[in-house]
Design a protein around this motif. Structure first.
Motif, PDB file in Angstrom:
ATOM      1  N   UNK A 205       0.808  -1.225   0.000  1.00  0.00           N
ATOM      2  CA  UNK A 205       0.000   0.000   0.000  1.00  0.00           C
ATOM      3  C   UNK A 205       0.842   1.278   0.000  1.00  0.00           C
ATOM      4  N   UNK A 206       1.977   1.254   0.676  1.00  0.00           N
ATOM      5  CA  UNK A 206       2.842   2.440   0.673  1.00  0.00           C
ATOM      6  C   UNK A 206       3.351   2.744  -0.734  1.00  0.00           C
ATOM      7  N   UNK A 207       3.765   1.724  -1.456  1.00  0.00           N
ATOM      8  CA  UNK A 207       4.204   1.925  -2.844  1.00  0.00           C
ATOM      9  C   UNK A 207       3.059   2.474  -3.691  1.00  0.00           C
ATOM     10  N   UNK A 208       1.867   1.916  -3.515  1.00  0.00           N
ATOM     11  CA  UNK A 208       0.719   2.354  -4.314  1.00  0.00           C
ATOM     12  C   UNK A 208       0.378   3.809  -4.031  1.00  0.00           C
ATOM     13  N   UNK A 209       0.395   4.196  -2.754  1.00  0.00           N
ATOM     14  CA  UNK A 209       0.072   5.586  -2.403  1.00  0.00           C
ATOM     15  C   UNK A 209       1.090   6.563  -2.968  1.00  0.00           C
ATOM     16  N   UNK A 210       2.324   6.081  -3.168  1.00  0.00           N
ATOM     17  CA  UNK A 210       3.351   6.932  -3.779  1.00  0.00           C
ATOM     18  C   UNK A 210       3.309   6.883  -5.296  1.00  0.00           C
ATOM     19  N   UNK A 211       2.404   6.094  -5.842  1.00  0.00           N
ATOM     20  CA  UNK A 211       2.277   5.995  -7.291  1.00  0.00           C
ATOM     21  C   UNK A 211       3.293   5.093  -7.952  1.00  0.00           C
TER      22      UNK A 211
ATOM     23  N   UNK B 250     -12.443   2.174   5.493  1.00  0.00           N
ATOM     24  CA  UNK B 250     -12.924   2.857   6.699  1.00  0.00           C
ATOM     25  C   UNK B 250     -13.294   4.304   6.352  1.00  0.00           C
ATOM     26  N   UNK B 251     -14.563   4.546   6.204  1.00  0.00           N
ATOM     27  CA  UNK B 251     -15.007   5.904   5.916  1.00  0.00           C
ATOM     28  C   UNK B 251     -15.079   6.696   7.209  1.00  0.00           C
ATOM     29  N   UNK B 252     -14.306   7.781   7.297  1.00  0.00           N
ATOM     30  CA  UNK B 252     -14.178   8.530   8.536  1.00  0.00           C
ATOM     31  C   UNK B 252     -15.487   9.176   8.960  1.00  0.00           C
ATOM     32  N   UNK B 253     -15.752   9.118  10.262  1.00  0.00           N
ATOM     33  CA  UNK B 253     -16.916   9.796  10.837  1.00  0.00           C
ATOM     34  C   UNK B 253     -16.510  11.000  11.670  1.00  0.00           C
TER      35      UNK B 253
ATOM     36  N   UNK C 299      -7.919  12.153  10.117  1.00  0.00           N
ATOM     37  CA  UNK C 299      -7.907  10.840   9.487  1.00  0.00           C
ATOM     38  C   UNK C 299      -8.633  10.829   8.150  1.00  0.00           C
ATOM     39  N   UNK C 300      -9.062  12.002   7.672  1.00  0.00           N
ATOM     40  CA  UNK C 300      -9.906  12.062   6.482  1.00  0.00           C
ATOM     41  C   UNK C 300      -9.255  11.506   5.233  1.00  0.00           C
ATOM     42  N   UNK C 301      -7.924  11.387   5.217  1.00  0.00           N
ATOM     43  CA  UNK C 301      -7.251  10.870   4.023  1.00  0.00           C
ATOM     44  C   UNK C 301      -7.242   9.346   3.994  1.00  0.00           C
TER      45      UNK C 301
ATOM     46  N   UNK D  84      -7.413   7.062   0.392  1.00  0.00           N
ATOM     47  CA  UNK D  84      -6.216   6.245   0.157  1.00  0.00           C
ATOM     48  C   UNK D  84      -6.565   4.765   0.073  1.00  0.00           C
ATOM     49  N   UNK D  85      -7.493   4.313   0.916  1.00  0.00           N
ATOM     50  CA  UNK D  85      -7.901   2.908   0.855  1.00  0.00           C
ATOM     51  C   UNK D  85      -8.607   2.597  -0.461  1.00  0.00           C
ATOM     52  N   UNK D  86      -9.444   3.522  -0.938  1.00  0.00           N
ATOM     53  CA  UNK D  86     -10.115   3.324  -2.231  1.00  0.00           C
ATOM     54  C   UNK D  86      -9.078   3.184  -3.342  1.00  0.00           C
ATOM     55  N   UNK D  87      -8.087   4.056  -3.324  1.00  0.00           N
ATOM     56  CA  UNK D  87      -7.018   4.023  -4.330  1.00  0.00           C
ATOM     57  C   UNK D  87      -6.227   2.727  -4.243  1.00  0.00           C
ATOM     58  N   UNK D  88      -5.847   2.351  -3.031  1.00  0.00           N
ATOM     59  CA  UNK D  88      -5.042   1.148  -2.832  1.00  0.00           C
ATOM     60  C   UNK D  88      -5.837  -0.104  -3.204  1.00  0.00           C
TER      61      UNK D  88
END
Length: 277
Positions: free
Chosen positions: A142-148, A175-178, A183-185, A189-193
């Motif tokens: 996931x870290x690699x993916x978030x960095x593109x 996890x959609x933040x409430x 933590x809004x990112x 980021x999870x959707x992207x990953x």
């Protein structure tokens, strides 16, 4: 109700990070008709004995695991690698349990630097009998993916598959933040990953699993857990820049998990496959 097993679970033995008592998890699993639970505390196996005993007594299958921290060289005290990348390991048999004990022991006796750490050399040596999944946003892939860097992400996927074979899985979380806080990112980021993980899984014939990175038992435990995180980090509740969880990291029902991943029903089914292993 769809069948599902939680395979990424932090109990109160994830010190100052998990707020779920083992007995409360047992009760919830029984309410949901789940056949098993995994324990994957951060860097330790302190709760393994209590977990095994209480689940066995309740007629549930205890899956002993750990969320480990992986660095390039666990013997080097490199300040840039003091945290390490997260990775989930689960013991599927007695050999796997012994190897997990070795890995966690070495992480403390040889690799401790801010946190207990291991490396891939140790993973290769003690991989027998272990199921592995790619973990949360703190994992290497996931870290690699978030960095593109999708090329490195795929290279890492293939490296772990080489080590663990068919016992390697790619892990989806959502996890959609409430809270409306810092933590809004997490959710975007999870959707992207998740999108890239699904593509890598299909391309390389690797199975997906869904997890919820459980840190507390019930949804209304989120406030107490938030206070615990303030104690952990030494920050005030009204500090808008402090670390926050989304409030979604609770022991969700199979229906709740199915609602999160309607396009990936196999990711729920594969949790049963792992439990059967």
């Amino acid at each position: 109700m769809p069948q599902f097993v939680h395979l990424h679970v932090h109990t109160q033995y994830s010190i100052l990070d998990g707020a779920a008592s083992i007995q409360s998890l047992v009760k919830r699993a029984q309410e949901f008709g789940m056949p098993a639970i995994a324990i994957t505390d951060h860097g330790n196996m302190f709760g393994a004995k209590e977990f095994h005993d209480k689940l066995t007594k309740a007629g549930l299958k205890p899956i002993i695991g750990c969320e480990v921290y992986v660095v390039k060289d666990h013997t080097e005290k490199d300040k840039d690698e003091k945290a390490g990348d997260h990775l989930i390991l689960l013991a599927k048999n007695k050999k796997g349990y012994h190897n997990l004990v070795r890995l966690v022991s070495y992480s403390w006796t040889q690799g401790f630097y801010y946190k207990p750490r291991i490396d891939k050399k140790l993973l290769k040596e003690f991989s027998e009998g272990l199921v592995c999944s790619s973990a949360c946003l703190g994992g290497e892939i996931p870290q690699f993916i978030m960095r593109g860097d999708i090329t490195s992400a795929e290279r890492s996927v293939l490296e772990f598959r080489e080590i663990f074979g068919d016992d390697y899985y790619l892990e989806l979380q959502l996890h959609k933040s409430l809270s409306g806080g810092s933590d809004n990112d997490v959710y975007p980021n999870q959707v992207k990953v998740n999108k890239v993980l699904a593509e890598l899984a299909a391309k390389n014939n690797i199975k997906l699993i869904a997890t919820n990175d459980v840190h507390f038992t019930a949804e209304d435990d989120a406030v107490a857990h938030d206070h615990l995180i303030c104690l952990n980090t030494g920050r005030d509740l009204d500090d808008v820049t402090r670390m926050r969880y989304t409030g979604q990291e609770y022991f969700k029902s199979p229906d709740e998990m199915a609602a999160l991943f309607p396009e990936y029903p196999e990711a729920l089914a594969n949790t049963l496959e792992i439990a059967d292993k």
